[in-house]
Structures are given as structure tokens and as C-alpha cells.
Write a protein that holds these residues in place. Structure first.
Motif, PDB file in Angstrom:
ATOM      1  N   ASN A  14      38.081  37.147  38.660  1.00 28.98           N
ATOM      2  CA  ASN A  14      36.849  37.935  38.603  1.00 28.98           C
ATOM      3  C   ASN A  14      35.765  37.262  37.769  1.00 28.98           C
ATOM      4  O   ASN A  14      35.121  37.895  36.935  1.00 28.98           O
ATOM      5  CB  ASN A  14      37.131  39.338  38.049  1.00 28.98           C
ATOM      6  CG  ASN A  14      37.943  40.205  38.986  1.00 28.98           C
ATOM      7  OD1 ASN A  14      39.148  39.998  39.105  1.00 28.98           O
ATOM      8  ND2 ASN A  14      37.308  41.151  39.660  1.00 28.98           N
ATOM      9  N   GLY A  15      35.589  35.949  37.970  1.00 23.73           N
ATOM     10  CA  GLY A  15      34.588  35.214  37.217  1.00 23.73           C
ATOM     11  C   GLY A  15      35.015  34.834  35.822  1.00 23.73           C
ATOM     12  O   GLY A  15      34.215  34.300  35.048  1.00 23.73           O
ATOM     13  N   ILE A  16      36.274  35.098  35.483  1.00 21.54           N
ATOM     14  CA  ILE A  16      36.806  34.807  34.144  1.00 21.54           C
ATOM     15  C   ILE A  16      37.620  33.530  34.199  1.00 21.54           C
ATOM     16  O   ILE A  16      38.413  33.325  35.124  1.00 21.54           O
ATOM     17  CB  ILE A  16      37.677  35.977  33.638  1.00 21.54           C
ATOM     18  CG1 ILE A  16      36.808  37.209  33.398  1.00 21.54           C
ATOM     19  CG2 ILE A  16      38.448  35.594  32.383  1.00 21.54           C
ATOM     20  CD1 ILE A  16      37.602  38.480  33.146  1.00 21.54           C
ATOM     21  N   ASP A  17      37.420  32.663  33.220  1.00 19.95           N
ATOM     22  CA  ASP A  17      38.229  31.439  33.074  1.00 19.95           C
ATOM     23  C   ASP A  17      38.306  31.127  31.586  1.00 19.95           C
ATOM     24  O   ASP A  17      37.442  30.474  31.025  1.00 19.95           O
ATOM     25  CB  ASP A  17      37.607  30.277  33.851  1.00 19.95           C
ATOM     26  CG  ASP A  17      38.534  29.068  33.904  1.00 19.95           C
ATOM     27  OD1 ASP A  17      39.611  29.103  33.263  1.00 19.95           O
ATOM     28  OD2 ASP A  17      38.200  28.091  34.599  1.00 19.95           O
ATOM     29  N   CYS A  18      39.361  31.639  30.948  1.00 19.42           N
ATOM     30  CA  CYS A  18      39.467  31.585  29.482  1.00 19.42           C
ATOM     31  C   CYS A  18      40.724  30.831  29.073  1.00 19.42           C
ATOM     32  O   CYS A  18      41.837  31.211  29.445  1.00 19.42           O
ATOM     33  CB  CYS A  18      39.512  33.004  28.915  1.00 19.42           C
ATOM     34  SG  CYS A  18      39.651  33.041  27.109  1.00 19.42           S
ATOM     35  N   SER A  19      40.543  29.764  28.274  1.00 22.99           N
ATOM     36  CA  SER A  19      41.676  29.019  27.731  1.00 22.99           C
ATOM     37  C   SER A  19      41.641  29.003  26.205  1.00 22.99           C
ATOM     38  O   SER A  19      42.387  28.258  25.575  1.00 22.99           O
ATOM     39  CB  SER A  19      41.678  27.583  28.263  1.00 22.99           C
ATOM     40  OG  SER A  19      40.460  26.931  27.953  1.00 22.99           O
ATOM     41  N   VAL A  27      31.598  41.041  30.095  1.00 24.87           N
ATOM     42  CA  VAL A  27      31.135  42.413  30.299  1.00 24.87           C
ATOM     43  C   VAL A  27      31.450  42.811  31.728  1.00 24.87           C
ATOM     44  O   VAL A  27      31.047  42.131  32.690  1.00 24.87           O
ATOM     45  CB  VAL A  27      29.623  42.542  30.018  1.00 24.87           C
ATOM     46  CG1 VAL A  27      29.143  43.965  30.306  1.00 24.87           C
ATOM     47  CG2 VAL A  27      29.313  42.156  28.579  1.00 24.87           C
ATOM     48  N   GLU A  28      32.186  43.933  31.870  1.00 25.36           N
ATOM     49  CA  GLU A  28      32.600  44.403  33.186  1.00 25.36           C
ATOM     50  C   GLU A  28      32.131  45.852  33.381  1.00 25.36           C
ATOM     51  O   GLU A  28      32.032  46.614  32.409  1.00 25.36           O
ATOM     52  CB  GLU A  28      34.129  44.342  33.325  1.00 25.36           C
ATOM     53  CG  GLU A  28      34.730  42.969  33.100  1.00 25.36           C
ATOM     54  CD  GLU A  28      34.375  41.962  34.196  1.00 25.36           C
ATOM     55  OE1 GLU A  28      33.870  42.390  35.255  1.00 25.36           O
ATOM     56  OE2 GLU A  28      34.590  40.752  33.980  1.00 25.36           O
ATOM     57  N   THR A  33      38.231  47.592  38.275  1.00 22.41           N
ATOM     58  CA  THR A  33      39.599  47.082  38.179  1.00 22.41           C
ATOM     59  C   THR A  33      39.544  45.561  38.259  1.00 22.41           C
ATOM     60  O   THR A  33      38.995  45.002  39.233  1.00 22.41           O
ATOM     61  CB  THR A  33      40.488  47.639  39.299  1.00 22.41           C
ATOM     62  OG1 THR A  33      40.577  49.062  39.148  1.00 22.41           O
ATOM     63  CG2 THR A  33      41.884  47.042  39.237  1.00 22.41           C
ATOM     64  N   ILE A  34      40.054  44.919  37.238  1.00 29.35           N
ATOM     65  CA  ILE A  34      39.997  43.464  37.119  1.00 29.35           C
ATOM     66  C   ILE A  34      41.409  42.910  37.308  1.00 29.35           C
ATOM     67  O   ILE A  34      42.364  43.386  36.690  1.00 29.35           O
ATOM     68  CB  ILE A  34      39.462  43.031  35.729  1.00 29.35           C
ATOM     69  CG1 ILE A  34      38.161  43.777  35.392  1.00 29.35           C
ATOM     70  CG2 ILE A  34      39.283  41.523  35.665  1.00 29.35           C
ATOM     71  CD1 ILE A  34      37.038  43.509  36.339  1.00 29.35           C
ATOM     72  N   GLY A  57      54.510  39.776  37.208  1.00 24.81           N
ATOM     73  CA  GLY A  57      54.679  38.353  36.944  1.00 24.81           C
ATOM     74  C   GLY A  57      53.483  37.796  36.208  1.00 24.81           C
ATOM     75  O   GLY A  57      53.100  38.289  35.137  1.00 24.81           O
ATOM     76  N   ALA A  58      52.858  36.766  36.782  1.00 23.68           N
ATOM     77  CA  ALA A  58      51.715  36.117  36.139  1.00 23.68           C
ATOM     78  C   ALA A  58      50.404  36.839  36.407  1.00 23.68           C
ATOM     79  O   ALA A  58      49.335  36.364  36.013  1.00 23.68           O
ATOM     80  CB  ALA A  58      51.610  34.665  36.613  1.00 23.68           C
ATOM     81  N   THR A  59      50.448  38.011  37.077  1.00 26.93           N
ATOM     82  CA  THR A  59      49.242  38.762  37.412  1.00 26.93           C
ATOM     83  C   THR A  59      49.132  40.019  36.550  1.00 26.93           C
ATOM     84  O   THR A  59      50.103  40.756  36.373  1.00 26.93           O
ATOM     85  CB  THR A  59      49.242  39.151  38.902  1.00 26.93           C
ATOM     86  OG1 THR A  59      49.323  37.973  39.692  1.00 26.93           O
ATOM     87  CG2 THR A  59      47.979  39.911  39.271  1.00 26.93           C
ATOM     88  N   CYS A  60      47.930  40.236  36.030  1.00 23.85           N
ATOM     89  CA  CYS A  60      47.623  41.389  35.176  1.00 23.85           C
ATOM     90  C   CYS A  60      46.456  42.148  35.797  1.00 23.85           C
ATOM     91  O   CYS A  60      45.444  41.548  36.178  1.00 23.85           O
ATOM     92  CB  CYS A  60      47.237  40.888  33.784  1.00 23.85           C
ATOM     93  SG  CYS A  60      46.346  42.057  32.737  1.00 23.85           S
ATOM     94  N   THR A  61      46.604  43.476  35.909  1.00 18.81           N
ATOM     95  CA  THR A  61      45.516  44.319  36.393  1.00 18.81           C
ATOM     96  C   THR A  61      45.037  45.212  35.255  1.00 18.81           C
ATOM     97  O   THR A  61      45.852  45.832  34.563  1.00 18.81           O
ATOM     98  CB  THR A  61      45.969  45.178  37.580  1.00 18.81           C
ATOM     99  OG1 THR A  61      46.450  44.336  38.617  1.00 18.81           O
ATOM    100  CG2 THR A  61      44.831  46.024  38.122  1.00 18.81           C
ATOM    101  N   VAL A  62      43.702  45.249  35.076  1.00 17.18           N
ATOM    102  CA  VAL A  62      43.100  46.018  33.991  1.00 17.18           C
ATOM    103  C   VAL A  62      42.069  46.980  34.574  1.00 17.18           C
ATOM    104  O   VAL A  62      41.174  46.559  35.317  1.00 17.18           O
ATOM    105  CB  VAL A  62      42.388  45.095  32.974  1.00 17.18           C
ATOM    106  CG1 VAL A  62      41.954  45.899  31.748  1.00 17.18           C
ATOM    107  CG2 VAL A  62      43.275  43.944  32.561  1.00 17.18           C
ATOM    108  N   THR A  63      42.205  48.246  34.251  1.00 17.36           N
ATOM    109  CA  THR A  63      41.201  49.239  34.641  1.00 17.36           C
ATOM    110  C   THR A  63      40.290  49.484  33.447  1.00 17.36           C
ATOM    111  O   THR A  63      40.745  49.869  32.367  1.00 17.36           O
ATOM    112  CB  THR A  63      41.871  50.556  35.077  1.00 17.36           C
ATOM    113  OG1 THR A  63      42.728  50.288  36.179  1.00 17.36           O
ATOM    114  CG2 THR A  63      40.826  51.580  35.498  1.00 17.36           C
TER     115      THR A  63
END
Length: 206
Positions: A14-19, A27-28, A33-34, A57-63
């Protein structure tokens, strides 16, 4: 954010790339739902999520019903197993996957093992030695040590002589004499008598 000691990766979606281990802020929209994906680097693996509404698994959903902080934890894909064949008067070899470690040597005493793997090590004493003890194992069964590699591990097998020398001396005072008996000995020699006995054996002398 991302977290991990000796490991790394990124959280993307969703436009996020954080390391960054100190965090990245986005800001969402309220109620959105991300979906985020944890992407480990070449020498790491994804371990866990915190802060998600649901995970798979490696997927996280955030409301986004409020401000949220999500952390993906990464760990090294391998850990180093270090083995020592310690000589306490004895000698021997410890063997296992990628390991062939002999007392007095460091060659063959380290191996990179997959994170989470279970390794079985076997201690083989030489002809005049015994295995006395293990340290650093997850579990032990006689000459076999099992190690679960949830972190870097150091395992030591200690070898001792299979026999020890017992020397007895009947001391003479004012010309008196006597005999010491036991352990196969009948000793009346003031200079002493000796015999080899098994390591750990109990002896009664009279």
C-alpha cells in the motif's frame, strides 16, 4: 518498523516500503484496511508480527480504526554452532552434520545451521577415555546431544581417562608393619603398591 539482531528486511505494501528499525510513518485513511508483507533480506528470515489485526504467515492486515504501530521481526537464516571436544585427561571426537571436532583441534568444530533446525551430535571417546559430560545441549541421551538452533550455540563434550591409578602405602612407625587389602591389592610394602581402577569406581580398603 522492522526488528532483529543480526538480521534485516523490509515491510512493504500500500505504498509502504520500510526497512528502518527506528520506524517509518505513513498517513492512512480512517477505516482503511492495509495489507503488509514482510520481506527478509538474503541472509534473514521472517519470524513474527506484532500490532496486526490479522496475520497469515508473512502477511499482516491492519484495520485503521486508530493510530497503529506494526513491527515485523526478522532473525538470521542460520546460526553458528560451535563444538568443543574438551580434554580433562582424556580425548575423543564429536561428530554431527558439518562437525568433526577432535580434542586439541579447532578444525571442524563450527558449522552454520539453519535457524530452528535440530542437530544431533555424537561423542566418541578414544580407546583409553570415556565421555564424562555434555554442556550446552537442549537434551542429552548418553553419548548423544541434541541441540535446537534458536540462537547461536556452544556445546562442549568433556572426555576423561577411562582409568585412574590408585597407589596405597602402609606407613611404618617404630618398626610396626601391616597390610592394606582391597581393589585386588595385598600391600605390605612401605614403598607402596599401585593398580589401575575404572573412572568413577568406588573402592573399599582394609
Amino acid at each position: 518498523t522492522t526488528a532483529g539482531t543480526g538480521a534485516g528486511g523490509a515491510v512493504q505494501g500500500n505504498g509502504i516500503d520500510c526497512s528502518s528499525t527506528t520506524g517509518c510513518t505513513y498517513v492512512e485513511p480512517n477505516g482503511a484496511t492495509i495489507t503488509l508483507t514482510a520481506v527478509p533480506n538474503a541472509t534473514s528470515l521472517f519470524k513474527s508480527w506484532t500490532g496486526c489485526t490479522t496475520t497469515n504467515g508473512a502477511t499482516c492486515t491492519v484495520t485503521m480504526a486508530s493510530a497503529k504501530t506494526v513491527t515485523a521481526t526478522f532473525q538470521p537464516s542460520t546460526f553458528v554452532l560451535t563444538v568443543s571436544a574438551a580434554a580433562s585427561g582424556g580425548a575423543g571426537t564429536v561428530t554431527g552434520p558439518g562437525i568433526a571436532c577432535t580434542t586439541g583441534s579447532t578444525a571442524g568444530c563450527t558449522a552454520a545451521v539453519a535457524n530452528g533446525a535440530t542437530v544431533t551430535l555424537t561423542a566418541t571417546p578414544d580407546a583409553s577415555s570415556i565421555l564424562k559430560s555434555w554442556t550446552g545441549c537442549t537434551s542429552v541421551n548418553g553419548a548423544t546431544c541434541t541441540v535446537t538452533m534458536a540462537s547461536a550455540k556452544t556445546v562442549t563434550a568433556t572426555f576423561q581417562p577411562s582409568t585412574y591409578l590408585l597407589t596405597v602405602k602402609p606407613a611404618s612407625t617404630y618398626g610396626a608393619t601391616g597390610t592394606i587389602s582391597g581393589a585386588g591389592l595385598e600391600c605390605s610394602d612401605p614403598a607402596g603398591c599401585a593398580t589401575n581402577l575404572a573412572n568413577g569406581s568406588a573402592v573399599m580398603l582394609t
